[in-house]
Scaffold this motif. Sequence first.
Motif, PDB file in Angstrom:
ATOM      1  N   ARG A 164       0.863  -1.169   0.000  1.00  0.00           N
ATOM      2  CA  ARG A 164       0.000   0.000   0.000  1.00  0.00           C
ATOM      3  C   ARG A 164       0.908   1.230   0.000  1.00  0.00           C
ATOM      4  NH1 ARG A 164      -4.534  -0.278   4.488  1.00  0.00           N
ATOM      5  NH2 ARG A 164      -2.698  -0.405   5.842  1.00  0.00           N
ATOM      6  N   GLN A 165       0.899   1.993  -1.077  1.00  0.00           N
ATOM      7  CA  GLN A 165       1.774   3.148  -1.202  1.00  0.00           C
ATOM      8  C   GLN A 165       1.113   4.372  -0.582  1.00  0.00           C
ATOM      9  OE1 GLN A 165       2.455   3.308  -5.453  1.00  0.00           O
ATOM     10  NE2 GLN A 165       4.379   2.162  -5.253  1.00  0.00           N
ATOM     11  N   VAL A 166       1.934   5.153   0.114  1.00  0.00           N
ATOM     12  CA  VAL A 166       1.463   6.361   0.775  1.00  0.00           C
ATOM     13  C   VAL A 166       1.434   7.497  -0.240  1.00  0.00           C
ATOM     14  CG1 VAL A 166       1.920   8.038   2.593  1.00  0.00           C
ATOM     15  CG2 VAL A 166       2.382   5.611   2.984  1.00  0.00           C
ATOM     16  N   ILE A 167       0.318   8.170  -0.315  1.00  0.00           N
ATOM     17  CA  ILE A 167       0.148   9.328  -1.200  1.00  0.00           C
ATOM     18  C   ILE A 167       0.451  10.577  -0.368  1.00  0.00           C
ATOM     19  CG2 ILE A 167      -1.456  10.581  -2.678  1.00  0.00           C
ATOM     20  CD1 ILE A 167      -3.079   7.949  -2.820  1.00  0.00           C
ATOM     21  N   VAL A 168       1.328  11.461  -0.904  1.00  0.00           N
ATOM     22  CA  VAL A 168       1.736  12.676  -0.180  1.00  0.00           C
ATOM     23  C   VAL A 168       1.315  13.876  -0.993  1.00  0.00           C
ATOM     24  CG1 VAL A 168       3.635  13.952   0.858  1.00  0.00           C
ATOM     25  CG2 VAL A 168       3.719  11.438   0.782  1.00  0.00           C
ATOM     26  N   GLN A 169       0.661  14.823  -0.323  1.00  0.00           N
ATOM     27  CA  GLN A 169       0.183  16.025  -0.994  1.00  0.00           C
ATOM     28  C   GLN A 169       0.345  17.213  -0.056  1.00  0.00           C
ATOM     29  OE1 GLN A 169      -3.495  16.045  -3.529  1.00  0.00           O
ATOM     30  NE2 GLN A 169      -4.299  17.287  -1.846  1.00  0.00           N
ATOM     31  N   ALA A 170       0.870  18.323  -0.609  1.00  0.00           N
ATOM     32  CA  ALA A 170       1.056  19.543   0.182  1.00  0.00           C
ATOM     33  C   ALA A 170      -0.037  20.542  -0.175  1.00  0.00           C
ATOM     34  CB  ALA A 170       2.419  20.157  -0.088  1.00  0.00           C
ATOM     35  N   LEU A 171      -0.492  21.274   0.853  1.00  0.00           N
ATOM     36  CA  LEU A 171      -1.506  22.319   0.656  1.00  0.00           C
ATOM     37  C   LEU A 171      -0.899  23.671   0.964  1.00  0.00           C
ATOM     38  CD1 LEU A 171      -4.721  20.789   2.325  1.00  0.00           C
ATOM     39  CD2 LEU A 171      -4.129  20.875  -0.100  1.00  0.00           C
ATOM     40  N   ALA A 172      -1.047  24.582   0.001  1.00  0.00           N
ATOM     41  CA  ALA A 172      -0.589  25.961   0.231  1.00  0.00           C
ATOM     42  C   ALA A 172      -1.560  26.659   1.185  1.00  0.00           C
ATOM     43  CB  ALA A 172      -0.520  26.702  -1.089  1.00  0.00           C
ATOM     44  N   PRO A 173      -1.154  27.791   1.772  1.00  0.00           N
ATOM     45  CA  PRO A 173      -2.066  28.492   2.684  1.00  0.00           C
ATOM     46  C   PRO A 173      -3.403  28.830   2.037  1.00  0.00           C
ATOM     47  CG  PRO A 173       0.145  29.342   2.936  1.00  0.00           C
ATOM     48  CD  PRO A 173       0.196  28.413   1.755  1.00  0.00           C
ATOM     49  N   ASP A 174      -3.442  28.974   0.737  1.00  0.00           N
ATOM     50  CA  ASP A 174      -4.724  29.265   0.085  1.00  0.00           C
ATOM     51  C   ASP A 174      -5.484  28.008  -0.307  1.00  0.00           C
ATOM     52  OD1 ASP A 174      -3.127  28.287  -1.879  1.00  0.00           O
ATOM     53  OD2 ASP A 174      -3.389  29.975  -3.261  1.00  0.00           O
ATOM     54  N   GLY A 175      -4.953  26.832   0.059  1.00  0.00           N
ATOM     55  CA  GLY A 175      -5.632  25.571  -0.191  1.00  0.00           C
ATOM     56  C   GLY A 175      -5.279  24.918  -1.494  1.00  0.00           C
ATOM     57  N   THR A 176      -4.276  25.457  -2.228  1.00  0.00           N
ATOM     58  CA  THR A 176      -3.890  24.852  -3.502  1.00  0.00           C
ATOM     59  C   THR A 176      -3.090  23.584  -3.250  1.00  0.00           C
ATOM     60  OG1 THR A 176      -3.791  27.041  -4.510  1.00  0.00           O
ATOM     61  CG2 THR A 176      -2.672  25.219  -5.670  1.00  0.00           C
ATOM     62  N   PRO A 177      -3.520  22.398  -3.810  1.00  0.00           N
ATOM     63  CA  PRO A 177      -2.793  21.146  -3.570  1.00  0.00           C
ATOM     64  C   PRO A 177      -1.618  20.969  -4.499  1.00  0.00           C
ATOM     65  CG  PRO A 177      -4.772  20.699  -4.835  1.00  0.00           C
ATOM     66  CD  PRO A 177      -4.774  22.186  -4.555  1.00  0.00           C
ATOM     67  N   THR A 178      -0.580  20.338  -3.989  1.00  0.00           N
ATOM     68  CA  THR A 178       0.602  20.002  -4.785  1.00  0.00           C
ATOM     69  C   THR A 178       0.993  18.564  -4.483  1.00  0.00           C
ATOM     70  OG1 THR A 178       1.384  22.283  -4.692  1.00  0.00           O
ATOM     71  CG2 THR A 178       2.977  20.574  -5.316  1.00  0.00           C
ATOM     72  N   HIS A 179       0.993  17.690  -5.511  1.00  0.00           N
ATOM     73  CA  HIS A 179       1.350  16.301  -5.324  1.00  0.00           C
ATOM     74  C   HIS A 179       2.840  16.177  -5.077  1.00  0.00           C
ATOM     75  CE1 HIS A 179       1.026  11.961  -5.735  1.00  0.00           C
ATOM     76  NE2 HIS A 179       2.095  11.991  -6.566  1.00  0.00           N
ATOM     77  N   LEU A 180       3.223  15.531  -3.992  1.00  0.00           N
ATOM     78  CA  LEU A 180       4.636  15.393  -3.649  1.00  0.00           C
ATOM     79  C   LEU A 180       5.178  13.999  -3.921  1.00  0.00           C
ATOM     80  CD1 LEU A 180       4.781  17.372  -0.285  1.00  0.00           C
ATOM     81  CD2 LEU A 180       5.316  18.195  -2.586  1.00  0.00           C
ATOM     82  N   GLY A 181       4.392  12.966  -3.798  1.00  0.00           N
ATOM     83  CA  GLY A 181       4.924  11.621  -3.981  1.00  0.00           C
ATOM     84  C   GLY A 181       3.834  10.579  -3.875  1.00  0.00           C
TER      85      GLY A 181
END
Length: 480
Positions: free
Chosen positions: A84-101
């Motif tokens: 089971r691979q872990v999905i990593v996502q970052a959220l900017a202060p304005d809520g914009t998502p960025t896929h990290l891994g």
Amino acid sequence: MSLRSRFACSFAAVGAVVAVLVGMLSYRAASDRITAETDRTLRSATVALVRDQDRALALSEAVTQGPDLYPGPDLPGPGDEAERQVIVQALAPDGTPTHLGGPAVELPVTARARGLAASGSTGESYTAEVTAAGGAHRELTTALGGGRGALQVAVEVDETHYVLGGMAREIAGAGLAVSLAAAGAGWLLARRITRRLVRLAAVAEEVSVAGPAAAPAGLVGGRDEVGRLAASFGRMLDRLAAAREAQERLVQDAAHELRTPLTSLRTNANVLRRVTELSPAARDRLLDDVEGETRELGRLVDELTELALARNRDEPEEPVDLAELARRAARRAYRRTGRLVYVDADDTVVHGRPQSLERALGNLLENAAKFAPDDREPVEVRVRRGEITVRDRGPGIDTPDVSRIFDRFHRTDTARSLPGSGLGLAIVRDVAESHGGTVFAGPRDGGGAEVGFRVSGSRVLRQGRGSVASHRAVEGCGWG
């Protein structure tokens, strides 16, 4: 519904309730454990990302977890790892998502996640289950604080749901099997438990149709409640059979005894048809005979009624002073027969029916007065510790008659020419037995007889302490 079916249904219901409770607790424990393990993995991945993001992302490409997963038809087989691979996502202060891994899955951004990214304090987080890319994911959102946004990590939990669904089906099957097994065991146990009750009910139904004589000997055994019930039922049937036999015997004896006075009355009635042909003396003898037979018939009917009701009389029980009872009976006997009666009594008090006891003693006194040859010879009454004895100086009782004088309609050879029906002493016996006692009879020293009865020792409320009174009934003066 029969008692056996109720037992079976009760066992099945208990088994089903227990199975459901155990299944729910087991399912809840397994679900909580798997969810806690998943959350621990997400927290560990979040901590690793915060500490060393590059290294953590490299590790997140293949985060494995196999011990909690069961292989399904489309999953890896035994010995393989379920990844089971872990999905990593970052959220900017304005809520914009960025896929990290991890897998290229865009995680949904909720209002709560945007709030954490915009103003959440460092380390503030929440966990939720979301749907992304057509699958269920467990998502952990953690605020980085200081206007740096938030970090989201997630892992797919479809396999976990599959495992829990399989467990739920297995638990449901096991619960159904337990319920069926409990129903079967309940039916067997109920059949064993109610077998004697069914037999007892069948006997009761047969007795209700054919009478007490239809009851078999030894209904059921055992020392439990059913055994005691069967024993009590058996004793009740024995008493019913004895009562019915006694009733039939009483009817037969009564019919036999009533036949004599009725025959005499019928004969006299035929003679009365020719009353004009009789002399005055013959008419007087005839009328005297009719009067005597009618009187004897009335006395016989009264005694039959008394005997039939002796055991079932609705008379309340109360403390009875036997000395006072003996005095009253002596007064009555003196008024009826003119025979003096001596009373020698202690202060015994018993629990019983006063009218029945007085009637029994009165019968003994009348019987003694009838047999005593000399009117001047007194009859004696002796009361000691619940035992009442009447003594006379009559002809006594022959040895063969001692065991039969209390039988119904039995009359000794010396009594056949005297008035009476032979029921007086039978009434005495029934009164004594209704008080748990016995009767007795025998010769008296110096000639005569001693006849009496005693009550059960459990009915004696106060023991006598010897003779406290010796009285004689005297006409017109009461006691001397």
